[in-house]
Design an enzyme around this catalytic site. Structure first.
Site, mmCIF file in Angstrom:
data_model
loop_
_atom_site.group_PDB
_atom_site.id
_atom_site.type_symbol
_atom_site.label_atom_id
_atom_site.label_comp_id
_atom_site.label_asym_id
_atom_site.label_seq_id
_atom_site.Cartn_x
_atom_site.Cartn_y
_atom_site.Cartn_z
ATOM 1 N N HIS A 208 0.880 -1.179 0.000
ATOM 2 C CA HIS A 208 0.000 0.000 0.000
ATOM 3 C C HIS A 208 0.913 1.222 0.000
ATOM 4 C CE1 HIS A 208 -3.295 2.519 2.240
ATOM 5 N NE2 HIS A 208 -2.468 3.294 1.586
ATOM 6 N N ARG A 292 -9.061 14.129 2.860
ATOM 7 C CA ARG A 292 -8.836 14.720 4.187
ATOM 8 C C ARG A 292 -7.332 14.789 4.455
ATOM 9 N NH1 ARG A 292 -9.801 9.114 5.138
ATOM 10 N NH2 ARG A 292 -7.940 8.142 6.007
#
Ligand code: MV4
Length: 450
Positions: A208, A292
């Site tokens: 990731h 965000r």
């Protein structure tokens, strides 16, 4: 520029935003639940308003109370931090309806990226690589089964309203497909009220890696390099670092451009993160975009020398983000210090901190709202501190992290410090050869050698 910002969050991230407000000469308003009365974010804000009892739904998620706090304090803008209302499109909309600037993207941007099938379709249009699979959500089990057969097993079924590991189902063989499909749809309906699902080829043991981007109202979108976030347990990140130990300048350039394309596709405003899964040959595929500021943003700040919260505030005020080409210098690592017991399956360990010694010295940063005597409430996330170190090289950063972990003394509650200490000596971590399955499948914490 704003005169006063209300921070609709708690803990370390609320304090993090307050710090940047102070440096920018902006007044800050903290909101808090009764459980957080003694948190540092309340002490260090210029003003603080109690917004309700401990449960999040009655305080940090209660939009009318937050709007009332903004109104009585004359705040002009609201910073949502991460979690709680940060990716709530309704909240973004309601803020603008009340003449409050939401420091973050528009409701449309949040909605587009919040619906994962729509996000994926948007990426395909913008030349961002995605995992082979269905063309958006599937309508019938027959259609889904044909697509699964075409792309080849294993496949993964994902809820369009899911994300962050929620609402997914892995299918290893065709016999199990119908069952998994029906279960996934039923769970998606129960959890999200939306049973739309899509199908993807399952990428085995990916990394990731995510790219930090910034956008502004003038059409500028820049990327600030990647963060390696493969070290997770149950979709909770444990340690993040930047740059990734496997990144090359060529792949960074390509992944960075893909992330910029993603941001430009939706005229992105503010700080955002484009998540990719990466296979062993460094092929990368879009997963999700987080609209965000993220928990792990400091590792980027420490290697590109930029205040991401400051950039968010500038973008929200209609200013121009820094577009000078960012240079990556050195290496940064963040360990999440949670009040959890790693010897007992990471069970939460709330309570009073009886002793708290924060590490210091060169290039050591600790973002925390806790202190000696602070009582960790049981109602919220168990992260109580982020320990971030930087150094010229990865090896030196690891040595510095070991030194800083040794200095970090927390008594009265169990923490993940011993887990991180063992990770710092782990051959897999040291070599950089790990993936998203590594912590759960290959790393063994030994509670007896603390
Ligand atoms: C995947 C995958 C393999 N193949 N999709 C998990 C969270 C969400 N962001 C997407 N996730 C995954 N999607 C395909 N096609 C593996 C994961 C995955 C994962 C991804 C990132 C970080 C940790 C993970 C742990 C398990 C599975």
């Amino acid at each position: 520029m704003f005169n006063k910002i209300l921070i609709a969050n708690r803990g370390e991230i609320a304090l993090r935003v307050i710090r940047t407000c102070k440096e920018m000469g902006i007044k800050s308003v903290a909101v808090y639940s009764t459980a957080d009365k003694h948190s540092l974010h309340v002490k260090f804000a210029d003003e603080a308003v109690c917004i309700g009892p401990p449960p999040s739904k009655d305080s940090y998620l209660k939009i009318p109370s937050i709007l009332a706090a903004a109104e009585i304090t004359n705040a002009e803008a609201i910073h949502p931090g991460y979690g709680f209302l940060a990716e709530n499109a309704e909240f973004s909309r309601i803020c603008s309806e009340h003449d409050l600037k939401f420091i973050g993207p528009s409701p449309e941007m949040i909605r587009t990226m919040g619906d994962k099938a729509t996000a994926k379709a948007t990426m395909i249009k913008s030349n961002v690589p995605v995992v082979p699979g269905s063309d958006g959500i599937v309508n019938t089990v027959e259609e889904a089964e044909i697509i699964a057969k075409e792309i080849g097993y294993p496949v993964i079924i994902k809820a369009t309203a899911g994300g962050g590991g929620r609402g997914m189902r892995l299918v290893n063989e065709p016999e199990n497909f119908r069952n998994a499909y029906n279960t996934c749809r039923n769970e998606a309906m129960a959890c999200f009220g939306d049973d739309g699902v899509y199908i993807e080829k399952f990428i085995l043991n990916p990394r990731h890696i995510e790219i930090q981007i910034l956008g502004d109202q003038h059409g500028n979108v820049v990327h600030l390099g990647e963060r390696e976030c493969s070290l997770q347990r149950r979709h909770q990140k444990i340690l993040e670092e930047a740059p990734s130990p496997v990144m090359t300048p060529e792949v960074r350039e390509k992944m960075g451009q893909a992330a910029i394309n993603a941001g430009k596709a939706i005229n992105y405003e503010g700080a955002g993160t484009v998540e990719f899964i990466v296979d062993k040959d460094l092929n990368f595929f879009f997963m999700e975009m987080n609209t965000r500021i993220q928990v792990e943003h400091p590792v980027t700040e420490e290697i590109v020398f930029c205040d991401l919260v400051k950039e968010q505030i500038i973008a929200a005020a209609g200013g121009k983000i820094s577009t000078k080409p960012f240079k990556i210098r050195g290496h940064a690592i963040e360990c999440r210090i949670n009040a959890e017991d790693p010897a007992h399956n990471f069970r939460p360990s709330p309570g009073t901190i009886t002793s708290f010694n924060i590490p210091g010295g060169r290039s050591v940063r600790v973002d925390t709202h806790a202190y000696s005597g602070y009582e960790i409430p049981p109602n919220y996330d168990s992260m109580i501190a982020k320990l971030i170190v930087s150094a010229p090289t990865r090896d030196e950063a690891i040595k510095r992290m070991k030194r800083a972990l040794d200095e970090f003394v927390i008594e009265g509650v169990k923490t993940t410090i011993p887990y991180h200490q063992q990770l710092m000596d782990d051959p897999g971590f040291l070599s950089g050869d790990f993936n998203t399955q590594y912590l759960e499948k290959s790393f063994n914490f030994n509670p007896d050698i603390i």
